[in-house]
Enzyme design. Structure first.
Site, PDB file in Angstrom:
ATOM      1  N   ASP A  29      18.688  26.760 -14.711  1.00 19.99           N
ATOM      2  CA  ASP A  29      17.973  25.521 -15.020  1.00 19.99           C
ATOM      3  C   ASP A  29      17.082  25.169 -13.835  1.00 19.99           C
ATOM      4  O   ASP A  29      17.389  25.519 -12.687  1.00 19.99           O
ATOM      5  CB  ASP A  29      18.958  24.378 -15.292  1.00 19.99           C
ATOM      6  CG  ASP A  29      18.312  23.221 -16.025  1.00 19.99           C
ATOM      7  OD1 ASP A  29      18.426  23.182 -17.276  1.00 19.99           O
ATOM      8  OD2 ASP A  29      17.682  22.370 -15.384  1.00 19.99           O
ATOM      9  N   ASN A  82      15.885  29.741 -23.433  1.00 19.40           N
ATOM     10  CA  ASN A  82      15.832  28.449 -24.092  1.00 19.40           C
ATOM     11  C   ASN A  82      15.032  27.398 -23.316  1.00 19.40           C
ATOM     12  O   ASN A  82      14.653  26.378 -23.881  1.00 19.40           O
ATOM     13  CB  ASN A  82      17.273  27.961 -24.304  1.00 19.40           C
ATOM     14  CG  ASN A  82      17.363  26.524 -24.685  1.00 19.40           C
ATOM     15  OD1 ASN A  82      17.060  26.139 -25.803  1.00 19.40           O
ATOM     16  ND2 ASN A  82      17.772  25.679 -23.738  1.00 19.40           N
ATOM     17  N   TYR A 148       1.877  22.071 -27.512  1.00 22.04           N
ATOM     18  CA  TYR A 148       3.255  22.503 -27.733  1.00 22.04           C
ATOM     19  C   TYR A 148       3.322  23.521 -28.870  1.00 22.04           C
ATOM     20  O   TYR A 148       3.977  24.570 -28.748  1.00 22.04           O
ATOM     21  CB  TYR A 148       4.115  21.284 -28.052  1.00 22.04           C
ATOM     22  CG  TYR A 148       5.579  21.565 -28.264  1.00 22.04           C
ATOM     23  CD1 TYR A 148       6.427  21.760 -27.181  1.00 22.04           C
ATOM     24  CD2 TYR A 148       6.119  21.620 -29.548  1.00 22.04           C
ATOM     25  CE1 TYR A 148       7.781  22.006 -27.367  1.00 22.04           C
ATOM     26  CE2 TYR A 148       7.474  21.866 -29.744  1.00 22.04           C
ATOM     27  CZ  TYR A 148       8.290  22.059 -28.649  1.00 22.04           C
ATOM     28  OH  TYR A 148       9.627  22.306 -28.841  1.00 22.04           O
ATOM     29  N   LYS A 152       4.709  27.480 -28.950  1.00 21.15           N
ATOM     30  CA  LYS A 152       5.842  27.893 -29.789  1.00 21.15           C
ATOM     31  C   LYS A 152       5.410  28.925 -30.837  1.00 21.15           C
ATOM     32  O   LYS A 152       6.201  29.821 -31.176  1.00 21.15           O
ATOM     33  CB  LYS A 152       6.491  26.678 -30.438  1.00 21.15           C
ATOM     34  CG  LYS A 152       7.168  25.750 -29.431  1.00 21.15           C
ATOM     35  CD  LYS A 152       8.244  26.469 -28.605  1.00 21.15           C
ATOM     36  CE  LYS A 152       9.012  25.536 -27.707  1.00 21.15           C
ATOM     37  NZ  LYS A 152      10.090  26.213 -26.951  1.00 21.15           N
ATOM     38  N   THR A 183      18.264  15.878 -28.053  1.00 18.55           N
ATOM     39  CA  THR A 183      18.320  16.327 -26.668  1.00 18.55           C
ATOM     40  C   THR A 183      17.592  15.328 -25.784  1.00 18.55           C
ATOM     41  O   THR A 183      16.775  14.534 -26.265  1.00 18.55           O
ATOM     42  CB  THR A 183      17.647  17.700 -26.509  1.00 18.55           C
ATOM     43  OG1 THR A 183      16.230  17.554 -26.759  1.00 18.55           O
ATOM     44  CG2 THR A 183      18.232  18.715 -27.477  1.00 18.55           C
TER      45      THR A 183
END
Length: 243
Positions: A29, A82, A148, A152, A183
């Site tokens: 992370d 991820n 975005y 993706k 999230t």
């Protein structure tokens, strides 16, 4: 195995789930503190984990992440790429060029860099499985998130092509495409009035996903139960893309 973005949200849920299934997890992370927190949860439950601070937009950090996995656990069998950042929510003409660069660097280049170093490690070990986090925004359009969505869609295309390139080496590559998921990143993107209600209304199931629901889909794609699934972008979206 490696989980990027493992310090929170879908990544943390996946790291914990894979560890419960016996995985030895490198929790990667950008936040060293959050990575250590997730790794601590795993070790407290009797599992094995290593926290690594990684900005996936930096090649040297991705290479080091894979090398540290090999040093700690001897091999790399599974990678869940991820890590990602959310949309700024601006229409394309109003998008800031620096924001474009950062979103593209993390969401798209980051997946490229992770696979660049993961694939040779898996090749040396006789094979492996990679699951990339894309999004329903990589399958359909949505107003106000052009940057975005571009990243993706790129992850989906890169996943499919890499899957074809490497299945002959026993490296199986797929993507999971979450819909709205509860999230911290999604919560930050919905601060403007009415945004949460608008996004939830796009999901026929009538709610957002829990991170654990996306993690279970990633676990399935990484498992032998998905052994004949190659180059697939799996929507986990409460019916959004079925409309």
């Amino acid at each position: 195995m490696i989980v990027t973005g493992g310090g929170s949200g879908i990544g943390r849920a996946a790291a914990l789930l894979f560890a419960r299934e016996g995985g030895q997890v490198v929790v990667a992370d950008r936040s060293a503190e959050q990575a250590r927190a997730t790794a601590g949860m795993i070790t407290a439950a009797g599992g094995r984990a290593l926290a690594v601070a990684v900005d996936v937009a930096e090649s040297v950090r991705c290479a080091d992440m894979v090398e540290r996995c090999l040093e700690a656990f001897g091999r790399l069998d599974i990678a869940f790429n991820n890590a990602g950042v959310g949309s700024t929510g601006f229409d394309l003409p109003e998008e800031d060029e620096e924001a474009w660069d950062r979103i593209a660097a993390v969401n798209l280049k980051g997946v490229f860099l992770c696979m660049k170093y993961e694939i040779p490690a898996m090749r040396r070990g006789g094979g492996g499985v990679i699951v990339n986090t894309a999004s329903v925004a990589g399958l359909v359009g949505e107003k106000g998130i052009a940057t975005y969505a571009a990243t993706k869609h790129g992850v989906v295309g890169m996943t499919r092509t890499a899957a074809l390139d490497h299945i002959g080496e026993n490296i199986r590559i797929n993507a999971v495409c979450p819909g709205g998921t509860l999230t911290p990143m999604v919560a930050r993107s919905m601060q403007r009035p009415g945004v949460a209600e608008l996004r939830m209304a796009r999901h026929p199931i009538g709610r957002f996903a829990q991170p654990e629901e996306i993690a279970r889909a990633a676990l399935f794609l990484a498992s032998d139960d998905a052994s004949f699934i190659v180059g697939h972008a799996l929507p986990v979206d409460g019916g959004l893309t079925a409309q």
